[in-house]
Each structure stands twice: as structure tokens, then as C-alpha cells.
Design an enzyme around this catalytic site. Structure first.
Site, PDB file in Angstrom:
ATOM      1  N   SER A 141     -34.175  13.262 -14.726  1.00  0.00           N
ATOM      2  CA  SER A 141     -34.351  13.482 -16.120  1.00  0.00           C
ATOM      3  C   SER A 141     -34.241  12.203 -17.117  1.00  0.00           C
ATOM      4  CB  SER A 141     -33.910  14.632 -16.614  1.00  0.00           C
ATOM      5  OG  SER A 141     -32.534  14.690 -16.573  1.00  0.00           O
ATOM      6  N   ASP A 387     -26.270  18.812 -25.910  1.00  0.00           N
ATOM      7  CA  ASP A 387     -26.670  17.922 -24.761  1.00  0.00           C
ATOM      8  C   ASP A 387     -26.148  16.549 -24.892  1.00  0.00           C
ATOM      9  OD1 ASP A 387     -28.101  16.387 -23.066  1.00  0.00           O
ATOM     10  OD2 ASP A 387     -30.095  17.034 -23.513  1.00  0.00           O
ATOM     11  N   HIS A 390     -28.900  13.539 -22.228  1.00  0.00           N
ATOM     12  CA  HIS A 390     -30.148  12.515 -22.643  1.00  0.00           C
ATOM     13  C   HIS A 390     -30.018  12.045 -23.677  1.00  0.00           C
ATOM     14  CE1 HIS A 390     -30.888  16.135 -19.809  1.00  0.00           C
ATOM     15  NE2 HIS A 390     -31.689  15.196 -19.184  1.00  0.00           N
TER      16      HIS A 390
END
Length: 410
Positions: A141, A387, A390
Site C-alpha cells: 500500500s 494512520d 501512509h
């Protein structure tokens, strides 16, 4: 690209206040020099830290510029490279402004290498390079994060609507029909075959890899003109189960080994495939180093239990390196790339780790689409679902692509 540093006096007031507070956690330096530093610019330097991959990435033997050693300079005149709302193919995982992030200072930092300038991304030039060709990002990702950045950089660089996004299983393709070009992402988080290969249903409590099997994935990208690989995040555990046999058969042999050993087996399978299947005169090969996480605030001098939530400025400590970035994995890739080079296969290793380590402010935190409903406990403690892996876009991955762009045209 402007060469002058952005003056501290021109920063937003709340940024100046946070900057002053942050200095207490920096390395001890001479007071006079420190005040001059504040007056000159807000920057993060990395002039002395030497990674184990230095000889490959610095170009010290070829006279090339070392793009990986430098500083972050606040530059609201020429950054961001695009606006979030301008990108028609933005991912909800990276659209931090869309999901409520109002402090946009994180978008306005320019990476300034020591002793040279990083070329500004030129989408029109890259599209001409890609005319009639295919570029593929292969990995997890974080590589998808970089791919979305590339899609946005190209989308906002050209007029017209003759573009489309197509998804077929693990493969996502950004079609630029006027150029007969495709910029793709292929989901393969461990590079080799694993039980986490499904593009959506990949969260497995017991992660298993077929460490010698890569053909299932490689057949989808072997003929590409530019290949950009990564794999690290999904190996971050103490042990990994390795399967000798097939997931479809019941007579396979399973063995639990150290993750670093499993990583070595996977990278070996990847390198063997490149050696025997890649067109060496056609395909350009790149491998991105690990993307850092910022989940433990005590690593950069804030209170224990804190993470990237509410962080709005980079880390100011020269040479900062978080515990989540394990150099052993970089060494595996470094050694393998050197062995490939000796066999006539050239892979450029792009070491984006150190420059990204400073950017605790660049993660989505809570400002992204939440795929599952939040619990009452999570709502009371936003840090619990932040998060810190990312990256927001525009943001740090745009710099990765600037470096990739520079190497494609080097």
C-alpha cells in the site's frame, strides 16, 4: 526551482510558535548559530548520516548528485505541486484535506538536496517518455500511495479528459489514451505469492508466503517498460510462515522462520526472476527503500503513547531514525542489487527512508476515509485509530516521484 530558503518570519504564526517549542527536543548546538538558523529558515538537515546503501544510491563513483541527503525547506511559493481537489483520481486514503485536515502546511515543504537541486517534476516530459509504454508500481500500500501520487502528478500536468482508471483483480491501470500509455499498480505486498494477495481481503492473522514462488505475480508485469518495486511493511513481524508446496494442496510443508530470513528468500526469488526474464535493453528497474512510520512519539521526544496524531511539523533532529525502520532489510536489497549488477541486470535503489523519517506531520492520521465504523472508545481517543503509516497527498510521496523522475532522465 527557487534556491533561496523560505524565511522563518514568513511562516504562519502557529507554525512559528510550534517551531520554537520543538527546538527544546533538538540536538544541543551553539546558541548563536542556532538563532541564526532560526532566522534563516525552517529546515531539517541530514548532512552526516550515512546509510548502509550509500554507495549504491549516492552516485559517489559516477559524479551524480546525491538526492537523498539534504533538508526540508518551507516553500509556499512553489509547493504543493498540485492541489488535492485538482486530481480526479485521488484516493480517499490519502485525501486528507477532503476528510477534514485544515492545517495544510504539510503540503508546502520542498526537499533540498545538499550541493544540488532536485529537478522539478515535469509531467509533460514524462508523458512523452511514456508514449506507447507501460510503467508499473509493484508492491504494497505504500507503493500504491506513491502510484496515486504519480497518477495525480500526471493527471494535473495535462489537459483533456481522455484518461481512465481500470481495475482487474490485483491490477489497477491509469490509462492515458492520448499517449497510448499506462501507469499501473499491481498489489503484491510481499512480492512473492502469499495468503495476503487478495487486493481487498488480505488481513490474515497468520501470514504465510511461498517464498520461492513469484510467477503468479510476475507474469502481470514482466513486459513493462519501467518497474518500481517495494516490499517491507508486511514483513514487520518477528516470524513468518513459509510454505513449500501449493496453497491448493494439503500436503505442503510449513515452517516458521525469522521474517528477515523469509525476506531474504523472497528477494532472492525476485532477483532470480529479473535475471532470467527481464528484457535488459528495454526495462528500467527501480526499488524503493522502506517508508518509515511514526507511531511512537517517545522516539522523537514527545510523551509516551503519542503518535502522529496532531503533528503539524517535521522532526528537527538531524539524522533522526525511527525504530520501525530496520536497516537489515535495506542491506538484503543492497546486497542483492549488487549481485544483479554483476550479472548485467541494473536496478536503481532509491533510498527515500531518511528524508521521510523527518515527516511525522505528513501522515493522514484521522483525516482519511474510515472503512469500518469507529467505536465509542476510538472516538474518545483519536490517536488509537490514527494512520501513521501512509501519507497525505499532496505530500511526501510526491518527492519520491520527483527523485524517481530525476533518475528516469539521468
Amino acid at each position: 526551482m527557487p534556491t533561496s530558503k523560505f524565511k522563518f518570519s514568513h511562516l504562519p504564526p502557529y507554525v512559528k510558535i510550534m517551531k520554537i517549542r520543538s527546538q527544546f527536543n533538538s540536538l544541543v548546538v551553539l546558541l548563536f548559530g542556532f538563532l541564526l538558523f532560526l532566522a534563516a529558515s525552517l529546515r531539517v538537515r541530514n548532512s552526516n548520516w550515512k546509510t548502509i546503501t550509500e554507495k549504491i544510491v549516492s552516485g559517489e563513483n559516477s559524479g551524480e548528485c546525491d538526492f537523498f541527503s539534504g533538508q526540508w525547506v518551507y516553500d509556499d511559493m512553489s509547493y504543493p505541486l498540485y492541489r488535492e481537489r485538482q486530481c480526479r483520481f485521488m484516493s480517499d486514503q490519502s485525501a486528507c484535506e477532503k476528510f477534514g485536515r485544515s492545517d495544510l502546511v504539510y503540503q508546502k515543504w520542498r526537499w533540498q538536496p545538499d550541493g544540488c537541486n532536485l529537478p522539478r517534476f515535469d509531467g509533460a516530459r514524462l508523458l512523452e517518455k511514456l508514449r506507447g509504454k507501460r510503467m508499473v508500481f509493484v508492491g504494497d500500500s505504500l507503493n500504491r500511495n506513491q502510484w496515486v501520487s504519480m497518477v495525480c502528478l500526471l493527471d494535473t500536468s495535462t489537459d483533456g479528459s481522455n484518461k481512465a482508471m481500470e481495475t482487474h483483480g490485483n491490477l489497477m491501470s491509469f490509462k492515458l489514451k492520448d499517449f497510448n500509455a499506462s501507469v499501473d499498480f499491481y498489489w503484491s505486498p510481499l512480492l512473492v505469492e502469499s495468503n495476503s494477495d487478495h487486493p481487498v481481503l488480505h488481513r490474515m492473522p497468520d501470514r504465510i508466503v511461498r517464498a520461492h514462488s513469484i510467477e503468479k505475480h510476475a507474469k502481470h508485469w514482466t513486459e513493462a517498460d519501467i518497474l518500481v518495486f517495494n516490499t517491507y511493511l508486511w514483513w514487520r513481524r518477528r516470524n513468518m510462515k513459509v510454505l513449500w508446496g501449493s496453497f491448493k494442496e494439503d500436503d505442503g510443508v510449513y515452517k516458521e522462520i525469522d521474517s528477515i530470513r523469509g525476506y531474504e528468500l523472497a528477494i532472492k526469488a525476485w532477483s532470480d526472476w529479473l535475471e532470467f526474464h527481464i528484457n535488459r535493453t528495454k526495462t528500467e528497474l527501480f526499488f524503493m527503500s522502506m517508508s518509515p512510520t511514526h507511531s511512537s512519539g517517545d522516539e522523537w521526544g514527545t510523551e509516551s503513547g503519542h503518535n502522529c496524531y496532531n503533528e503539524t511539523l517535521p522532526i528537527l533532529q538531524d539524522g533522526y531514525w525511527g525504530e520501525g525502520s530496520d536497516p537489515r532489510y535495506m542491506h538484503v536489497v543492497e546486497t542483492t542489487i549488487q549481485e544483479l549488477k554483476e550479472k548485467g541486470v541494473h536496478v536503481k535503489f532509491l533510498n527515500i527512508t531518511q528524508l521521510s523519517e523527518y515527516r511525522k506531520d505528513g501522515h493522514p492520521s484521522v483525516f482519511r476515509k474510515q472503512w469500518d465504523p469507529l467505536t465509542e472508545e476510538q472516538l474518545k481517543n483519536p490517536s488509537s485509530y490514527a494512520d501513521c503509516i501512509h501519507w497525505c497527498l499532496p505530500g511526501v510521496p510526491d518527492v519520491w516521484n520527483q527523485i524517481l523522475f530525476a533518475h528516469i532522465f539521468s
